[in-house]
Design a protein around this motif. Structure first.
Motif, mmCIF file in Angstrom:
data_model
loop_
_atom_site.group_PDB
_atom_site.id
_atom_site.type_symbol
_atom_site.label_atom_id
_atom_site.label_comp_id
_atom_site.label_asym_id
_atom_site.label_seq_id
_atom_site.Cartn_x
_atom_site.Cartn_y
_atom_site.Cartn_z
ATOM 1 N N LEU A 323 0.601 -0.818 -0.052
ATOM 2 C CA LEU A 323 0.196 -0.109 -0.008
ATOM 3 C C LEU A 323 1.316 1.454 -0.357
ATOM 4 O O LEU A 323 0.117 2.139 -0.719
ATOM 5 N N LEU A 324 1.929 1.488 1.034
ATOM 6 C CA LEU A 324 3.046 2.538 0.957
ATOM 7 C C LEU A 324 3.796 3.131 -0.263
ATOM 8 O O LEU A 324 3.321 3.671 -0.619
ATOM 9 N N LEU A 325 3.881 1.198 -0.975
ATOM 10 C CA LEU A 325 4.665 1.538 -2.044
ATOM 11 C C LEU A 325 4.061 2.417 -2.945
ATOM 12 O O LEU A 325 4.607 3.275 -4.089
ATOM 13 N N LEU A 326 3.083 1.599 -3.686
ATOM 14 C CA LEU A 326 1.590 2.265 -4.306
ATOM 15 C C LEU A 326 1.272 3.834 -3.306
ATOM 16 O O LEU A 326 1.776 4.731 -4.548
ATOM 17 N N LEU A 327 1.287 4.212 -2.527
ATOM 18 C CA LEU A 327 0.481 5.873 -2.516
ATOM 19 C C LEU A 327 1.933 6.389 -2.733
ATOM 20 O O LEU A 327 1.997 7.585 -3.027
ATOM 21 N N GLY A 328 3.093 5.687 -2.576
ATOM 22 C CA GLY A 328 4.582 6.362 -2.524
ATOM 23 C C GLY A 328 4.715 7.170 -3.917
ATOM 24 O O GLY A 328 5.404 8.541 -4.194
ATOM 25 N N MET A 329 3.777 6.235 -4.320
ATOM 26 C CA MET A 329 4.432 6.488 -5.876
ATOM 27 C C MET A 329 3.123 8.352 -6.546
ATOM 28 O O MET A 329 4.054 8.476 -6.900
ATOM 29 N N PHE A 330 2.349 8.503 -5.926
ATOM 30 C CA PHE A 330 1.330 9.312 -6.338
ATOM 31 C C PHE A 330 1.412 10.536 -5.510
ATOM 32 O O PHE A 330 0.635 11.883 -5.330
ATOM 33 N N MET A 331 2.242 10.511 -4.040
ATOM 34 C CA MET A 331 1.899 11.634 -3.108
ATOM 35 C C MET A 331 2.970 11.760 -2.476
ATOM 36 O O MET A 331 4.056 10.967 -2.185
ATOM 37 N N GLU A 332 2.950 12.460 -1.371
ATOM 38 C CA GLU A 332 3.771 12.842 -0.353
ATOM 39 C C GLU A 332 4.190 12.335 0.749
ATOM 40 O O GLU A 332 3.293 12.094 0.772
ATOM 41 N N SER A 333 5.319 11.483 1.101
ATOM 42 C CA SER A 333 5.660 10.746 1.796
ATOM 43 C C SER A 333 5.188 11.118 2.872
ATOM 44 O O SER A 333 4.435 10.857 3.794
ATOM 45 N N ILE A 334 5.365 12.780 3.608
ATOM 46 C CA ILE A 334 4.451 13.085 4.842
ATOM 47 C C ILE A 334 3.058 13.295 4.704
ATOM 48 O O ILE A 334 2.788 12.959 5.731
ATOM 49 N N ALA A 335 2.054 13.406 3.465
ATOM 50 C CA ALA A 335 1.108 13.407 3.809
ATOM 51 C C ALA A 335 0.487 11.955 3.996
ATOM 52 O O ALA A 335 -0.241 11.802 5.261
#
Lengths: 427, 158
Positions: A323-335
């Motif tokens: 999930l985090l790898l996927l989100l990391g592609m599109f989102m700012e990590s801090i958010a």
């Protein structure tokens, strides 16, 4: 309301709304559709999220990074890395990785490290005839080490959101940082094997050169030792160690190396403030978004889903990492941290996972997110220095991303890699 | 007009510099105070936190001007130039809308804040919360200027 909040966000991002304002807009739309909550929570939550002492480390580590760069420390550390690694094939790329590892010991930001090392090493590698796509990719990937090797802005935010020890997280990042640094050097080596003459070693190894460059780099490396030492011994909190690093760095830059002039400092303050503001505003609006997420009982639903669909902690960790790898592609990590960690931490705890281990795993995962396209902070910096587009560089990134995911699997399933060292220092 | 804008931006920078310098001095003093004089000041952390709120919101306005706030720009580059200009107008319009809301609500929150006193320094919370409407107003100004730029780009035939 929930649907507006959760589906609004990807739509806004896809349209190209900056992450910071997309989070604020999605929340505002949801509040307008929901109706019952007064809109005054918008400024109120933004204020509360920014009114935080641990978060101040972001501002100060950002400044420490630019002092390192402009005060002459970064250049001397690159020379020292050159003396150590110049003997190998693909030496310049290895120097880029090695210098980024050392400089990560002062700056907590992947983008600052990529800029400091990349502005020197990317042109040097290109001039020597290295493949431009490879050059850009390896420097972007090395930038992920910035928030893995302490200090780390990602860990500052994670620790302050979850109320866990930032110092322990910092130290937990050391071994993963060394593993990933080593893996990236292997990527350089493998790439160079079929690279041709351009990749030959730049110089022969000499102890005297190692010694001279080390001697010159000592005041700069001292900044890393002061910051890490202060945290390791528990003398300083993360924010306090950052301010000590800033003051020390100014003294070295102004009066020891004499490369910094007093007249430069106001501009450096404004630049560090602006680079931090990008993150701080995201912290503010992500705090607002996260507050509404929590208010809508979404965490309970997600937590139940994760508990029902994970047979054991291993399955849960695989799900979280994916999930985090996927989100990391599109989102700012801090958010991602601010919104998801209040949800994931209690679930991790219910599986009996060591929260220190979980925190480091999450931080390293989201640091990889700085590199993965289409949204990757260090990738943006490396591409802009190299004057290449993210699209061109993407294929060359695959080997680096591949080895980082292997490292991620190692630290996920071998907890002592992340917990042994911090518990040794801060019980 | 552009001269006044330049002065305003310069003023923002000067305020940021002053606040950042005070923030560094305050936190440094806090560490020194605790270890050398064995007397940690009670007000230092709170002052630094309020300064941070101000710096973040003011600097964010400068970031809008320099287009430093990043997003995913794949769609922007995937559509033809005309569509891209239209998308940019839409994005700036929405960002400006959010900032307008932040401004209006930020002014409202001042009423609530002005009856509160900060725990450590015992100053009126109005001074801390004022960062919100001021920051929002400056961000809104920069965002509307960007909106104007993108509208001109949309109208121009090229």
């Amino acid at each position: 309301m929930t649907a507006v909040l959760l589906f609004g966000l990807p739509v806004l991002f896809a349209l190209g709304v900056p992450i910071a304002f997309g989070l604020g807009l999605a929340t505002t739309f949801a509040l307008l559709f929901g109706g019952s909550v007064p809109l005054i929570v918008v400024p109120q939550r933004v204020f509360t999220s920014l009114d935080s002492f641990p978060i101040m480390a972001v501002l100060l580590f950002m400044l420490a990074g630019s002092i390192m760069d402009e005060g002459g420390m970064a250049r001397r550390i690159i020379s020292f890395a050159g003396a150590l690694l110049g003997q190998f094939r693909a030496s310049l790329a290895m120097i880029a990785v090695g210098a980024t590892m050392l400089i990560s010991g002062v700056s907590g930001s992947g983008t600052a490290d990529t800029a400091a090392v990349g502005s020197v090493m990317i042109p040097a590698m290109m001039k020597r005839g290295y493949e431009p796509r490879f050059v850009t990719a390896i420097q972007a990937a090395a930038g992920a080490l910035g928030p893995i090797i302490p200090p780390s802005i990602i860990m500052v935010v994670l620790g302050s959101v979850t109320n866990t020890s930032i110092g322990q997280l910092f130290i937990g990042g050391i071994i993963p940082g060394i593993i990933i640094g080593g893996f990236l050097m292997i990527v350089c080596y493998v790439h160079a094997r079929r690279g041709g003459a351009a990749y030959e070693a730049t110089e022969t190894f000499s102890w005297s050169r190692v010694w001279t460059t080390f001697w010159q780099a000592i005041p700069g490396l001292g900044m890393a030792i002061l910051i890490l030492g202060g945290i390791l011994t528990g003398v300083f909190t993360a924010t306090e160690s950052a301010v000590m690093g800033v003051v020390y760095g100014f003294v070295i830059g102004l009066w020891v190396y004499r490369e910094l002039r007093l007249s430069q400092i106001p501009r450096m303050l404004v630049e560090a403030a602006c680079r931090s503001a990008i993150i701080l505003i995201i912290i503010g609006t992500a705090g607002l978004f996260g507050w509404l997420v929590a208010n809508l009982q979404i965490p309970t639903v997600v937590a139940r889903f994760l508990q029902d669909h994970s047979a054991n902690w291993i399955v849960f960790m695989i799900l979280v990492n994916a999930l985090l790898l996927l989100l990391g592609m599109f989102m700012e990590s801090i958010a991602v941290i601010i919104i998801l960690m209040p949800i994931l931490y209690p679930v991790a705890q219910s599986f009996g996972i060591d929260l220190l281990h979980f925190g480091v795993v999450v931080s390293v995962n989201l640091s990889i997110g700085l590199v993965t396209p289409p949204y990757g902070a260090t990738l943006f910096v490396a591409c802009s220095i190299a004057k290449m587009s993210i699209r061109e560089v993407t294929p060359a990134l695959l080997p680096s991303i591949f080895v980082m995911i292997i490292a991620q699997a190692l630290i996920t399933f071998i907890p002592p890699l992340t917990t042994w060292l911090p518990r040794l220092f801060i019980p | 007009m552009s001269h006044a804008l330049g002065l305003l931006r310069r003023a923002i920078q000067l305020v940021i510099i002053a606040m950042f310098a005070v923030l560094i001095a305050t936190v440094f003093y806090q560490v020194i105070g605790r270890y050398l004089f064995n007397a940690p000041p009670s007000w230092s952390e709170e002052l630094a936190r309020f300064l941070q709120v101000w710096i973040a919101l003011l600097a964010s306005a400068l970031c809008i001007q320099q287009s430093m706030h990043l997003g995913v720009d794949y769609l922007l580059y995937a559509v033809p130039p005309r569509g891209r200009a239209a998308l940019e107008v839409l994005v700036h319009l929405m960002v400006s809308g959010f900032l307008l809301l932040l401004l209006v609500q930020g002014i409202k929150i001042l009423d609530v804040a002005s009856v509160q006193t900060s725990p450590a320094m015992e100053i009126n919370m109005w001074y801390a919360y004022l960062a919100l409407p001021v920051g929002a107003a400056l961000m809104l100004l920069e965002s509307v200027l960007k909106l104007g730029e993108s509208l001109r780009a949309l109208r121009s035939p090229a």
